[in-house]
Design an enzyme around this catalytic site. Structure first.
Site, mmCIF file in Angstrom:
data_model
loop_
_atom_site.group_PDB
_atom_site.id
_atom_site.type_symbol
_atom_site.label_atom_id
_atom_site.label_comp_id
_atom_site.label_asym_id
_atom_site.label_seq_id
_atom_site.Cartn_x
_atom_site.Cartn_y
_atom_site.Cartn_z
ATOM 1 N N ARG A 153 63.603 -22.625 12.042
ATOM 2 C CA ARG A 153 63.335 -21.765 13.403
ATOM 3 C C ARG A 153 64.720 -22.116 14.137
ATOM 4 O O ARG A 153 64.878 -21.589 15.264
ATOM 5 C CB ARG A 153 62.257 -22.252 14.175
ATOM 6 C CG ARG A 153 60.893 -21.806 13.481
ATOM 7 C CD ARG A 153 59.837 -21.472 14.583
ATOM 8 N NE ARG A 153 58.492 -21.251 13.877
ATOM 9 C CZ ARG A 153 58.123 -19.979 13.691
ATOM 10 N NH1 ARG A 153 58.922 -18.837 13.827
ATOM 11 N NH2 ARG A 153 56.967 -19.711 13.115
ATOM 12 N N ASP A 154 65.717 -22.659 13.571
ATOM 13 C CA ASP A 154 66.970 -23.093 14.411
ATOM 14 C C ASP A 154 67.671 -21.782 14.684
ATOM 15 O O ASP A 154 67.896 -20.962 14.198
ATOM 16 C CB ASP A 154 67.812 -23.906 13.613
ATOM 17 C CG ASP A 154 67.136 -25.546 13.348
ATOM 18 O OD1 ASP A 154 66.277 -25.723 14.124
ATOM 19 O OD2 ASP A 154 67.401 -26.075 12.120
ATOM 20 N N GLY A 208 62.221 -12.597 11.817
ATOM 21 C CA GLY A 208 61.342 -11.866 12.738
ATOM 22 C C GLY A 208 61.952 -11.756 14.098
ATOM 23 O O GLY A 208 63.475 -11.410 14.208
ATOM 24 N N GLY A 268 62.756 -13.705 16.515
ATOM 25 C CA GLY A 268 63.524 -14.868 16.729
ATOM 26 C C GLY A 268 64.861 -14.548 16.080
ATOM 27 O O GLY A 268 65.990 -14.726 16.616
ATOM 28 N N ILE A 321 53.953 -12.114 9.242
ATOM 29 C CA ILE A 321 52.697 -12.030 8.995
ATOM 30 C C ILE A 321 52.206 -11.175 10.278
ATOM 31 O O ILE A 321 51.191 -10.597 10.269
ATOM 32 C CB ILE A 321 51.661 -13.048 8.871
ATOM 33 C CG1 ILE A 321 51.831 -14.250 9.880
ATOM 34 C CG2 ILE A 321 52.219 -13.934 7.500
ATOM 35 C CD1 ILE A 321 50.728 -15.113 9.678
ATOM 36 N N ASP A 322 52.756 -11.432 11.652
ATOM 37 C CA ASP A 322 52.126 -11.045 12.951
ATOM 38 C C ASP A 322 52.634 -9.506 12.992
ATOM 39 O O ASP A 322 52.089 -8.766 13.935
ATOM 40 C CB ASP A 322 52.970 -11.686 13.986
ATOM 41 C CG ASP A 322 52.907 -13.153 13.797
ATOM 42 O OD1 ASP A 322 51.987 -13.589 13.310
ATOM 43 O OD2 ASP A 322 53.668 -13.984 14.396
ATOM 44 N N GLY A 352 48.740 -14.658 14.745
ATOM 45 C CA GLY A 352 49.583 -13.418 15.090
ATOM 46 C C GLY A 352 50.427 -13.700 16.194
ATOM 47 O O GLY A 352 50.818 -12.625 16.855
ATOM 48 N N GLN A 402 47.208 -18.319 5.869
ATOM 49 C CA GLN A 402 47.268 -16.936 5.821
ATOM 50 C C GLN A 402 48.984 -16.473 5.668
ATOM 51 O O GLN A 402 49.308 -15.440 5.312
ATOM 52 C CB GLN A 402 47.293 -16.412 7.372
ATOM 53 C CG GLN A 402 45.844 -16.405 7.763
ATOM 54 C CD GLN A 402 45.473 -16.492 9.373
ATOM 55 O OE1 GLN A 402 45.426 -15.563 9.970
ATOM 56 N NE2 GLN A 402 45.896 -17.538 10.023
ATOM 57 N N ARG A 403 49.761 -17.662 5.433
ATOM 58 C CA ARG A 403 51.199 -17.423 5.361
ATOM 59 C C ARG A 403 51.658 -17.739 3.923
ATOM 60 O O ARG A 403 52.681 -17.521 3.610
ATOM 61 C CB ARG A 403 52.046 -18.333 6.131
ATOM 62 C CG ARG A 403 52.015 -17.592 7.525
ATOM 63 C CD ARG A 403 53.059 -18.275 8.557
ATOM 64 N NE ARG A 403 54.037 -19.487 8.369
ATOM 65 C CZ ARG A 403 54.594 -20.219 9.197
ATOM 66 N NH1 ARG A 403 54.216 -19.737 10.310
ATOM 67 N NH2 ARG A 403 55.165 -21.203 8.976
HETATM 68 O O1 F6P Z 1 55.286 -16.053 13.422
HETATM 69 C C1 F6P Z 1 54.173 -16.312 12.544
HETATM 70 C C2 F6P Z 1 53.420 -17.582 12.999
HETATM 71 O O2 F6P Z 1 52.366 -17.815 11.752
HETATM 72 C C3 F6P Z 1 52.585 -17.028 13.986
HETATM 73 O O3 F6P Z 1 51.322 -16.371 13.695
HETATM 74 C C4 F6P Z 1 52.215 -18.510 14.491
HETATM 75 O O4 F6P Z 1 51.915 -18.549 15.931
HETATM 76 C C5 F6P Z 1 53.476 -19.275 14.183
HETATM 77 O O5 F6P Z 1 54.077 -18.577 13.368
HETATM 78 C C6 F6P Z 1 53.245 -20.671 13.619
HETATM 79 O O6 F6P Z 1 54.559 -21.270 13.655
HETATM 80 P P1 F6P Z 1 55.162 -22.617 13.177
HETATM 81 O O7 F6P Z 1 55.405 -22.207 11.484
HETATM 82 O O8 F6P Z 1 56.331 -22.883 13.799
HETATM 83 O O9 F6P Z 1 53.892 -23.615 13.093
#
Ligand code: F6P
Length: 374
Positions: free
Chosen positions: A79-80, A116, A118, A140-141, A184, A300-301
């Protein structure tokens, strides 16, 4: 003066939270780029971090084998943000210059950023620094603006639907109420879709602040009909109608338990989200029916993409190569009415696509009596 290049060269990176279909998208871009257009393709590792740090791999046909069905991302993700990179001493630094430098050193003609909302902001920032960008929307959101759908969403919805199906049988066997927590971020697409597809009885989403009385009433109506079990789905980011004092109601996860749960749902997730444990406790206290909580979380991912996500990722990935050949940069490939269209990054970067209150799925939910908490 250097001789003009014979081939176009592109880089691909995946950024943000992973989802099913990322590898299918990488494959779609790279297969068309290499096979049809004769481009050179490199994969940039771990999202924008790899771009800043110049960590890349060469992609050829060999690396693309077996990718279509594989979950996650072969390139890694993070997420950088290049414009706000975390440093080992805890400070942040603007590393946009280093990212642009890698792009130039690799002699790239375009950077394909798969991510997404970001990622859209990072991509726009790089585009403004002179990098040619084509973005593909994944999550996924399903909350990326300007596209009807993002890839990854269908797979996650299938997983959440299956979870609701499975919770139904155990709920009915034990005459329990099941609260299921669904991801989500601040959008209810995933919970709403899975709740309708799985036949949940109550579905709480961030777009519709809920009242506990409405939830209790819906559950009481089921009890009155002799139904001894119920399914309540709670989207991450949902919250009660604010009280008169302007505070969010008592089910909001402000206590220790709530904070912990919110973290496990994802660091990026909303911090004021309702705690499903508190919600379950309130239901049990009010109705005197044993209530249990299931948080689906990262399940879910993970795993293989559905055929729909494979198709969407392939359609969007290949469309990206056509845009590159046409020299259309600074855009995201969106799906609108079944067709891929380029949309300017400026149109995407600072927006979020939440569920409109007049969406057909909301209408369908109301018509079949799915309680939305209002
Ligand atoms: O953006 C997808 C998502 O899975 C969201 O549903 C959830 O809020 C977030 O990412 C979880 O993020 P991380 O991978 O930083 O824990």
């Amino acid at each position: 003066m250097s001789a003009p290049k014979k081939h176009l060269s592109i880089g691909i990176l995946t950024a943000g939270g992973d989802c099913p279909g990322l590898n299918a998208a990488i494959r779609g871009v790279a297969k068309a780029a290499i096979g049809t257009y004769g481009m050179d393709v490199v994969g940039i590792l771990d999202g924008f971090t790899g771009l800043v740090q110049n960590r890349v791999i060469h992609l050829s046909d060999r690396e693309l084998t077996g990718l279509l069905t594989l979950g996650g991302t072969m390139l890694g993700t993070s997420r950088d943000k290049p414009h706000r990179m975390a440093m080992p001493d805890g400070s942040t630094r603007d590393m946009t210059g280093a990212a642009v430098e890698t792009y130039r050193r690799l002699n790239l003609d375009c950077l394909v950023c798969i991510g997404g909302d970001g990622t859209a902001k990072n991509a726009l920032n790089l585009a403004q620094a002179g990098v040619h960008i084509v973005m593909l929307p994944k999550t996924i959101d399903n909350d990326v603006a300007e596209t009807d759908i993002t890839f990854g969403h269908d797979s996650a919805r299938a997983i959440a639907t299956e979870a609701i199906d499975r919770l139904h049988t155990t709920a009915s066997s034990h005459s329990r109420i099941m609260v299921v927590n669904i991801m989500g971020n601040n959008a209810g697409w995933l919970a709403l879709g899975a709740s309708l597809a799985g036949g949940a009885d109550v579905c709480l989403i961030p777009e519709i602040p809920y009242r506990m009385e409405s939830v209790f009433d819906a559950l009481r109506r089921r009890i009155a009909k002799g139904r001894r079990f119920s399914l309540v789905s709670l989207a991450e980011g949902s919250h009660p109608v604010p009280t008169k004092a302007g505070k969010r109601g008592s089910a909001a996860g402000k206590g220790k338990k709530g904070a912990k749960e919110s973290k496990s749902a994802g660091k990026k997730g909303p911090s004021r989200a309702t705690s499903s444990r508190k919600l379950a406790q309130q239901i049990e206290d009010e109705l005197d029916i044993p209530t249990r909580v299931t948080t689906l979380g990262y399940v879910q991912r993970g795993g293989i993409p559905t055929p729909t996500d494979r198709l969407l990722a392939t359609q969007m990935g290949t469309a990206a190569t056509r845009l590159i050949v046409a020299g259309r940069f600074g855009v995201m490939v969106a799906l609108q009415g079944g067709r891929t269209v380029p949309v300017a990054l400026e149109e995407v970067a600072f927006k979020k696509k939440t569920v409109p209150l007049d969406h057909p799925l909301i209408e369908a939910a109301r018509l079949i009596g799915l309680c939305l908490g209002d």
